[in-house]
Design a protein around this motif. Structure first.
Motif, mmCIF file in Angstrom:
data_model
loop_
_atom_site.group_PDB
_atom_site.id
_atom_site.type_symbol
_atom_site.label_atom_id
_atom_site.label_comp_id
_atom_site.label_asym_id
_atom_site.label_seq_id
_atom_site.Cartn_x
_atom_site.Cartn_y
_atom_site.Cartn_z
ATOM 1 N N GLU A 145 0.918 -1.032 0.023
ATOM 2 C CA GLU A 145 0.138 0.054 -0.109
ATOM 3 C C GLU A 145 0.747 1.187 -0.068
ATOM 4 O O GLU A 145 0.561 2.361 -0.818
ATOM 5 N N LEU B 16 2.015 1.628 -3.443
ATOM 6 C CA LEU B 16 0.791 2.235 -4.396
ATOM 7 C C LEU B 16 0.588 3.624 -4.198
ATOM 8 O O LEU B 16 0.306 4.352 -5.175
ATOM 9 N N GLU C 151 -1.004 -7.900 -8.439
ATOM 10 C CA GLU C 151 -1.860 -7.690 -9.223
ATOM 11 C C GLU C 151 -2.358 -6.136 -9.088
ATOM 12 O O GLU C 151 -2.692 -5.396 -10.074
ATOM 13 N N GLU C 152 -2.129 -5.609 -7.952
ATOM 14 C CA GLU C 152 -2.421 -4.410 -7.615
ATOM 15 C C GLU C 152 -1.429 -3.447 -8.434
ATOM 16 O O GLU C 152 -2.029 -2.212 -8.917
ATOM 17 N N ALA D 226 -2.587 -3.376 -12.110
ATOM 18 C CA ALA D 226 -3.658 -2.590 -12.464
ATOM 19 C C ALA D 226 -3.338 -1.087 -12.353
ATOM 20 O O ALA D 226 -3.777 -0.259 -13.079
ATOM 21 N N LEU D 227 -2.507 -0.722 -11.747
ATOM 22 C CA LEU D 227 -2.041 0.782 -11.416
ATOM 23 C C LEU D 227 -1.257 1.310 -12.708
ATOM 24 O O LEU D 227 -1.175 2.182 -13.198
#
Length: 189
Positions: free
Chosen positions: A134, A137, A158-159, A162-163
């Motif tokens: 986090e 991100l 994956e996060e 996706a970003l």
């Protein structure tokens, strides 16, 4: 092999959006993730853009080929780790180095003084839980709009995928290790 005719026309598509800083990820089991990131760094440096490279698994005293050439070119490259995790004598120390290294990298990204920041092998300390996903991100989302960030390493979460604006997966088809050929200077380091 089937012979193909070369294209004689362009697709005609031209993006209409604004130029902005991108998030680029090189991931997958194949060779070339860091090499591709270094190529982007060279391309940006060649255009007179400030670049900073952080290597999360390399020791600060590393003298691999990329260190030698980037130092000659005046591109800062910094090892933040203590080597491969399986060689570590103290994984908590390795984790602390990764956290300390992330603080440096995050500060560089948010300062906005570099056109490009490369986070080489950053997926490993993220996946090991040494750097909170986090936090990465959040930093990427809040970076100045002109800053490009390149992240490398296997199994990108994956996060992050996706970003990201661009994600390339290096697919292993064949590797010389499988034939018993060891790492070679100038190829792997």
């Amino acid at each position: 092999m089937q012979i193909e005719n070369p294209p004689t026309e362009t697709s005609g598509y031209k993006p209409q959006g604004e130029r902005r800083g991108l998030i680029l990820i090189n991931t997958g089991d194949g060779k070339g993730k860091s090499t591709a990131a270094f190529g982007l760094a060279l391309r940006a440096h060649g255009r007179g853009k400030p670049v900073k490279i952080y290597q999360f698994m390399k020791v600060p005293s590393a003298r691999f080929g990329e260190h030698r050439v980037f130092e000659q070119l005046g591109v800062p490259i910094e090892g933040l780790g203590d080597g491969f995790s399986w060689k570590s004598k103290d994984l908590e120390h390795s984790a602390q180095l990764a956290r300390d290294g992330w603080e440096k990298a995050a500060a560089t990204i948010t300062a906005g003084e570099h056109f490009m920041v490369v986070l080489d092998e950053v997926t490993y300390p993220i996946r090991f839980g040494w750097i909170p996903l986090e936090a990465v991100l959040d930093t990427l989302r809040q970076r100045p709009p002109h800053v490009h960030v390149v992240l490398t390493g296997r199994n990108a979460p994956e996060e992050l995928v996706a970003l990201a604006d661009t994600v390339t997966e290096m697919k292993l088809i064949k590797h010389h290790y499988e034939a018993g050929v060891p790492a070679q200077r100038g190829i792997e380091d």
